[in-house]
Design an enzyme around this catalytic site. Structure first.
Site, mmCIF file in Angstrom:
data_model
loop_
_atom_site.group_PDB
_atom_site.id
_atom_site.type_symbol
_atom_site.label_atom_id
_atom_site.label_comp_id
_atom_site.label_asym_id
_atom_site.label_seq_id
_atom_site.Cartn_x
_atom_site.Cartn_y
_atom_site.Cartn_z
ATOM 1 N N SER A 1 0.845 -1.191 0.000
ATOM 2 C CA SER A 1 0.000 0.000 0.000
ATOM 3 C C SER A 1 0.881 1.243 0.000
ATOM 4 O O SER A 1 1.913 1.282 0.691
ATOM 5 C CB SER A 1 -0.909 0.020 1.229
ATOM 6 O OG SER A 1 -1.575 1.271 1.334
ATOM 7 N N TYR B 1 -1.800 -1.110 9.987
ATOM 8 C CA TYR B 1 -1.948 -1.545 8.594
ATOM 9 C C TYR B 1 -0.658 -1.307 7.817
ATOM 10 O O TYR B 1 -0.178 -2.187 7.088
ATOM 11 C CB TYR B 1 -3.116 -0.793 7.956
ATOM 12 C CG TYR B 1 -3.360 -1.149 6.514
ATOM 13 C CD1 TYR B 1 -3.891 -2.381 6.155
ATOM 14 C CD2 TYR B 1 -3.067 -0.241 5.496
ATOM 15 C CE1 TYR B 1 -4.117 -2.706 4.833
ATOM 16 C CE2 TYR B 1 -3.291 -0.555 4.169
ATOM 17 C CZ TYR B 1 -3.816 -1.790 3.836
ATOM 18 O OH TYR B 1 -4.034 -2.100 2.516
#
Length: 256
Positions: free
Chosen positions: A151, A164
């Site tokens: 990401s 995350y």
């Protein structure tokens, strides 16, 4: 493990390239499935729990003249993932591409995140990637490709994303090491790191002001689409991407 297997895919076809896409029933994973099918792959759609979405994806592939199965599998369960690869090999004759798009996102400031949630997040994103990648490098045929998902939030460092982002940092580390561990086997290992992408899950709960602010960040001044990301994956999985190896491609419109 439950499966959905159209009758048209019961005979193995060793000449057609075969892909496994985890998280392939919705969002970016679903767009990857559609693109790989359009590029000529037979596809196994691995999903965690939404049987209806997986069945819908298979039906769409069949309607487009493609070949697909749907397989329920917990990506962090080594036995389930091994069984997934077994079924794909039995159905299609082998595995050439693995796209690991399944993941989990839990957001909270680091000081407030429940540690049980942290453990669950890392079980899916870190252990799940390790388990899928382990089977992938054991099973991929020569000329194969493994594509993980990271990401762009790693670089953006948005507040609330500590857990995350940490899990995706682990994905990048695994990807770069694994690319070197498969030396001599003609297998590429890369990761794609999307920026803000207008999937149903991403748009949920965000007001127009927030979406406009996010869309204005990249120089291209829009949110990404699932199809944008699928195109990058297809490049890495296809013949044009064979000289790209051990890389993290930040598909984010230039946001960082």
């Amino acid at each position: 493990m439950s499966t959905t297997t159209p009758a048209s895919v019961t005979t193995p076809a060793t000449t057609q390239r075969v892909a496994i896409v985890t998280g392939g029933s919705r969002g970016i994973g679903r767009a990857v499935v559609d693109r790989l099918v359009a590029d000529g792959h037979a596809v196994a759609i691995a999903f965690a729990g939404n049987q209806a979405a997986a069945d819908s994806a298979v039906e769409a592939v069949r309607a487009a003249g493609g070949r697909a199965i749907a397989v329920r599998a917990d990506v962090a369960d080594e036995n389930a993932v091994s069984a997934l690869f077994d079924l794909v090999e039995q159905t299609f004759g082998g595995v050439d591409v693995v796209v690991h798009a399944a993941g989990r996102m839990d957001l909270a400031p680091l000081a407030q995140l429940d540690l049980d949630v942290l453990d669950q997040l890392h079980r899916t994103n870190v252990r799940g990637t390790f388990v899928v990648d382990q089977q992938a490098v054991r099973r991929l045929r020569s000329g194969g490709a493994l594509v993980n998902f990271s990401s762009s939030v790693i670089g953006l460092a948005f507040p609330g994303y500590a857990a995350y982002a940490a899990s995706k940092g682990a994905v990048e580390a695994m990807t770069l090491v694994l690319a070197r561990e498969v030396r001599g086997r003609d297998i590429t290992v890369n990761a794609v790191a999307p920026g803000p992408t207008a999937t149903e899950l991403f748009l949920e709960g965000k007001d127009e002001e927030t979406l406009a602010r996010l869309a204005a960040q990249p120089p291209l001044e829009r949110l990404g689409t699932a199809e944008d990301i699928a195109g990058v994956v297809a490049f890495l999985a296809g013949p044009a991407g064979r000289w790209v190896n051990g890389q993290v491609l930040r598909a984010n419109g230039g946001i960082i």
